[in-house]
Enzyme design. Structure first.
Site, short mmCIF file in Angstrom:
data_model
loop_
_atom_site.label_atom_id
_atom_site.label_comp_id
_atom_site.label_asym_id
_atom_site.label_seq_id
_atom_site.Cartn_x
_atom_site.Cartn_y
_atom_site.Cartn_z
N TYR A 9 0.89 -1.08 0.08
CA TYR A 9 -0.05 0.15 -0.03
C TYR A 9 0.91 1.41 -0.10
CZ TYR A 9 -4.46 -2.40 0.12
OH TYR A 9 -5.50 -3.07 -0.24
N GLU B 246 -8.03 -27.38 10.59
CA GLU B 246 -8.04 -27.02 9.31
C GLU B 246 -8.81 -25.52 9.22
OE1 GLU B 246 -9.14 -27.55 4.73
OE2 GLU B 246 -9.05 -29.19 6.02
N ASP C 116 -10.25 -31.55 6.74
CA ASP C 116 -10.79 -32.45 5.94
C ASP C 116 -10.44 -33.56 5.23
OD1 ASP C 116 -12.90 -30.54 6.30
OD2 ASP C 116 -12.43 -29.35 4.31
#
Length: 353
Positions: free
Chosen positions: A95, A181, A234
């Site tokens: 930025y 996760e 997962d």
């Protein structure tokens, strides 16, 4: 800091020498994305080999002249920060001149290239990552600026500190660390007061692929407490990939493997074999995409899978079924099955790999 300043001065001196000899200056950086530059070591994970292949960022070539200029620009910013003992995030750097840099990913890549080129860890360059990870559970510590953080007393979530190296006075009575996760599962376990019910533990989530600070914190907790670290992911190729990043590291950051990897990390769940064992309905599972197939095939070829026969077996189950499942699939058994039955049983009876 004098080491960092000297390393940057040497690079600039090389540029000036080339100009004095009427040659086009060139920066040489390691080829971080090439698997041929990586070796696997059980005790460290993926690390860069000493004589790795390099690529040149030339100042006289249209394809790389811009990259050359941006690298010098960021080097000068780092030099000033180290000199004045100030810090900035990668986001701050982007930025400071969005038009010049074009995108955040350009800044991220250049900073990693600089860190690798100078052989200096990124935090010593006074560049901090924006943290996205969370920590909760039985842990208290003091941040670099003296702020005392106590995760133990409440079910509140704390953001992983942006300067992990600076934290001290770490205290915990945790029996294990659980890396989760996803944010949603992390929040669910928090709501169920999981980290107090089973036995005291520390919970961490990188909310997907972990950022540098989350990985540094996991490593710091391992160095401080030497307690078991389990992962809850997962049952899909993406989850396995994330777990491997914590355990063995990533190719692009292999030059910093010694500070980042924790090879003792264990796979607690969700295992592909659990889906069969728990009789999870087929219609609750998700069919593989082509991308999933490719990702799984690439993970199966990685050097570390060969020395994990039990992991290999789980990946073969996943590949054969071509089905994946999110941790949330356990709610199809019962609403609080994850925290009430699944995790306590796994932890009590050693159901990890």
């Amino acid at each position: 800091s004098s080491e960092v300043l000297e390393a940057i001065e040497n690079v600039i001196q090389g540029v000036l020498q080339s100009l004095a000899q009427k040659k086009a200056p060139v920066l040489t950086v390691a080829n971080r994305a090439d698997w041929r530059n990586i070796e696997f070591k059980d005790s460290v994970g993926l690390q860069m080999i000493p004589g790795c292949t390099t690529k040149q960022i030339r100042s006289d070539c249209p394809q790389s002249a811009r990259r050359f200029a941006l690298t010098l620009k960021i080097l000068s910013m780092i030099y000033k920060m180290v000199q004045s003992n100030t810090y900035a995030t990668k986001r701050d750097i982007y930025y400071s001149d969005t038009l010049l840099f074009g995108s955040q990913s350009v800044v991220d890549q250049i900073i990693n290239d600089i860190s690798c080129m100078l052989k200096i860890p990124r935090r010593s360059l006074h560049v901090l990552s924006t943290t996205k990870g969370f920590v909760a559970g039985n842990l208290s510590y003091t941040e670099e600026d003296g702020t005392k953080v106590n995760c133990t007393c409440s079910a509140t979530v704390f953001t992983v500190p942006s300067n992990v190296q600076g934290i001290k006075n770490l205290t915990s009575h945790a029996k294990f660390i659980l890396i989760v996760e996803k944010d949603a599962t992390f929040q669910r376990l928090l709501d169920d007061d999981f980290f107090n019910k089973v036995s005291p533990c520390i919970m961490i989530t990188g909310r997907g692929i972990p950022d540098l600070n989350t990985r540094l914190l996991v490593r710091k907790l391992w160095d401080s407490f030497q307690i078991p670290i389990f992962t809850l992911m997962d049952a899909d190729p993406h989850g396995v990939e994330i777990m491997c990043v914590y355990k063995y590291g990533s190719v692009s950051m292999s030059f910093e493997a010694h500070h980042l990897t924790v090879p003792s990390v264990k796979w607690l769940g969700l295992l592909p074999s659990d889906l069969e064992r728990l009789n999870i309905r087929r219609d609750a599972l998700i069919p593989f995409t082509k991308q999933d197939e490719n990702k799984l095939a690439s993970i199966q070829k990685r050097p570390y899978i060969a020395c994990q026969p039990l992991w290999k077996k789980e990946l073969e189950i996943m590949a054969a079924s071509k089905l994946k499942a999110e941790i949330q699939v356990l709610t199809s058994v019962s609403a609080d099955y994850l925290s009430r039955v699944y995790l306590p049983n796994k932890l009590q009876f050693g159901g990890w790999l």
